[in-house]
Design a protein around this motif. Structure first.
Motif, PDB file in Angstrom:
ATOM      1  N   PHE A 124       0.853  -1.188   0.000  1.00 15.87           N
ATOM      2  CA  PHE A 124       0.000   0.000   0.000  1.00 15.87           C
ATOM      3  C   PHE A 124       0.889   1.239   0.000  1.00 15.87           C
ATOM      4  CE2 PHE A 124      -2.733   3.165   2.157  1.00 15.87           C
ATOM      5  CZ  PHE A 124      -3.809   3.134   1.278  1.00 15.87           C
ATOM      6  N   ASN A 125       0.610   2.139  -0.932  1.00 20.45           N
ATOM      7  CA  ASN A 125       1.446   3.338  -1.111  1.00 20.45           C
ATOM      8  C   ASN A 125       2.914   2.973  -1.332  1.00 20.45           C
ATOM      9  OD1 ASN A 125      -0.724   5.067  -0.897  1.00 20.45           O
ATOM     10  ND2 ASN A 125      -0.401   5.504   1.278  1.00 20.45           N
ATOM     11  N   ASN A 126       3.128   1.804  -1.951  1.00 16.06           N
ATOM     12  CA  ASN A 126       4.489   1.310  -2.228  1.00 16.06           C
ATOM     13  C   ASN A 126       5.339   1.181  -0.969  1.00 16.06           C
ATOM     14  OD1 ASN A 126       4.196   1.124  -5.077  1.00 16.06           O
ATOM     15  ND2 ASN A 126       4.459   3.342  -5.229  1.00 16.06           N
ATOM     16  N   ARG A 127       4.682   1.025   0.166  1.00 13.80           N
ATOM     17  CA  ARG A 127       5.428   1.014   1.428  1.00 13.80           C
ATOM     18  C   ARG A 127       4.957  -0.057   2.400  1.00 13.80           C
ATOM     19  NH1 ARG A 127       5.450   6.004   5.831  1.00 13.80           N
ATOM     20  NH2 ARG A 127       6.675   4.937   7.441  1.00 13.80           N
ATOM     21  N   PHE A 128       3.655  -0.174   2.598  1.00 10.93           N
ATOM     22  CA  PHE A 128       3.136  -1.018   3.671  1.00 10.93           C
ATOM     23  C   PHE A 128       2.758  -2.399   3.127  1.00 10.93           C
ATOM     24  CE2 PHE A 128       2.367   3.331   5.097  1.00 10.93           C
ATOM     25  CZ  PHE A 128       2.994   3.292   6.335  1.00 10.93           C
ATOM     26  N   LEU A 129       3.423  -3.409   3.666  1.00  7.95           N
ATOM     27  CA  LEU A 129       3.234  -4.783   3.207  1.00  7.95           C
ATOM     28  C   LEU A 129       1.839  -5.288   3.551  1.00  7.95           C
ATOM     29  CD1 LEU A 129       4.287  -7.517   2.134  1.00  7.95           C
ATOM     30  CD2 LEU A 129       5.150  -7.962   4.446  1.00  7.95           C
ATOM     31  N   TRP A 130       1.219  -5.975   2.580  1.00  2.34           N
ATOM     32  CA  TRP A 130      -0.110  -6.567   2.766  1.00  2.34           C
ATOM     33  C   TRP A 130      -0.122  -7.949   2.145  1.00  2.34           C
ATOM     34  CZ3 TRP A 130      -3.419  -4.411   5.954  1.00  2.34           C
ATOM     35  CH2 TRP A 130      -4.755  -4.834   5.977  1.00  2.34           C
ATOM     36  N   LEU A 131      -0.819  -8.870   2.780  1.00  2.00           N
ATOM     37  CA  LEU A 131      -0.977 -10.218   2.243  1.00  2.00           C
ATOM     38  C   LEU A 131      -2.346 -10.307   1.581  1.00  2.00           C
ATOM     39  CD1 LEU A 131       0.574 -12.234   5.203  1.00  2.00           C
ATOM     40  CD2 LEU A 131       1.655 -11.532   3.060  1.00  2.00           C
ATOM     41  N   ILE A 202      -9.743   3.245  -3.190  1.00  2.00           N
ATOM     42  CA  ILE A 202      -8.512   4.034  -3.242  1.00  2.00           C
ATOM     43  C   ILE A 202      -7.622   3.561  -4.385  1.00  2.00           C
ATOM     44  CG2 ILE A 202      -6.392   4.633  -1.999  1.00  2.00           C
ATOM     45  CD1 ILE A 202      -7.963   4.400   0.598  1.00  2.00           C
ATOM     46  N   THR A 203      -7.414   2.253  -4.470  1.00  2.00           N
ATOM     47  CA  THR A 203      -6.451   1.723  -5.439  1.00  2.00           C
ATOM     48  C   THR A 203      -7.020   1.613  -6.846  1.00  2.00           C
ATOM     49  OG1 THR A 203      -7.080  -0.562  -4.876  1.00  2.00           O
ATOM     50  CG2 THR A 203      -5.260   0.429  -3.646  1.00  2.00           C
ATOM     51  N   MET A 204      -8.346   1.452  -6.972  1.00  2.00           N
ATOM     52  CA  MET A 204      -8.969   1.295  -8.287  1.00  2.00           C
ATOM     53  C   MET A 204      -9.973   2.398  -8.596  1.00  2.00           C
ATOM     54  SD  MET A 204      -9.741  -2.777  -8.523  1.00  2.00           S
ATOM     55  CE  MET A 204      -8.426  -3.990  -8.600  1.00  2.00           C
ATOM     56  N   LYS A 205     -10.141   3.319  -7.648  1.00  2.00           N
ATOM     57  CA  LYS A 205     -11.117   4.400  -7.813  1.00  2.00           C
ATOM     58  C   LYS A 205     -12.527   3.853  -8.009  1.00  2.00           C
ATOM     59  CE  LYS A 205      -7.575   7.095  -7.606  1.00  2.00           C
ATOM     60  NZ  LYS A 205      -7.241   7.736  -6.308  1.00  2.00           N
TER      61      LYS A 205
END
Length: 228
Positions: A124-131, A202-205
């Motif tokens: 998320f935001n090229n920073r926060f790791l998500w599975l 947020i990611t796909m609008k």
């Protein structure tokens, strides 16, 4: 997170979330409730026989579309972090009964896609790791489904409880940091005290994906199961 598993007649009794007063008489995996020992062993046998030995995945070959978002695609085949975490949790219970080293190896393979590659990961935001429950082709894009990541995280915690590894502890910490940052985005902007299913708005609008009543309760339950 402590788990206690005791056979009583034809049911499996499990202590949940370290609460000595809280237990259930069914083991819930996905949409299927396993009521007895026979079903428990049948499910674990299927997992052991169908795991990809190279990646540790139980690959899914069913394709999914996301409304009008034709430029977003699941990997083909795809490996769900939620499925891997749930399978690992079930195999942890099997290993607790058998102490079979082959079962431990299957557990280690099951969580391999969660820490060693981007098969199931997004940022998320090229920073926060998500599975990711539904991993897209690009690790920089994601749906960020809340319950999927939480199920995967609990699976990792289960595994680390019986097979402690420093890299798993680090992964757990990374996801906890992501949750601390990202949970405010899952608060519904117009419905009081309600959650969102994912962050696709947020990611796909996309339009806001409000969690159903059952998923909202799942969010609460899973968050309560995390270590304080």
């Amino acid at each position: 997170m402590r788990k206690t598993l005791v056979f009583r007649h034809d049911s499996i009794k499990i202590q949940l979330c370290g609460d000595t007063q809280s237990s259930v008489d069914q083991l819930i995996i996905g949409n299927q409730t396993l009521y007895d020992q026979q079903a428990f062993y049948s499910a674990t046998r299927w997992l052991l026989n169908n795991q990809d030995l190279q990646t540790g995945c139980w690959f899914i070959h069913v394709q999914r579309n996301y409304a009008h978002h034709t430029h977003y695609h699941l990997r083909n085949p795809w490996c769900s972090a939620m499925a891997q975490g749930q399978a690992a949790s079930l195999l942890v219970r099997l290993y607790s009964l058998t102490n079979n080293k082959e079962h431990l190896l299957a557990i280690r393979r099951a969580i391999q896609p969660l820490w060693s590659s981007n098969l199931t990961r997004a940022y998320f935001n090229n920073r926060f790791l998500w599975l990711e429950e539904y991993p897209l082709e690009s690790a920089t894009k994601g749906l960020f489904v809340l319950n999927g990541c939480l199920y995967a995280l609990i699976g990792i915690i289960d595994v680390n409880t019986i097979d402690y590894q420093p890299y798993l502890s680090e992964l757990i910490n990374q996801i906890i940091i992501s949750l601390e940052h990202m949970l405010p985005y899952y608060v519904h902007p117009t419905i009081s005290n309600w959650s969102l299913y994912d962050l696709s708005h947020i990611t796909m609008k996309s339009k806001i994906n409000t969690a159903s009543y059952s998923y909202h309760l799942v969010h609460i339950t899973l968050l309560q199961c995390l270590p304080q």
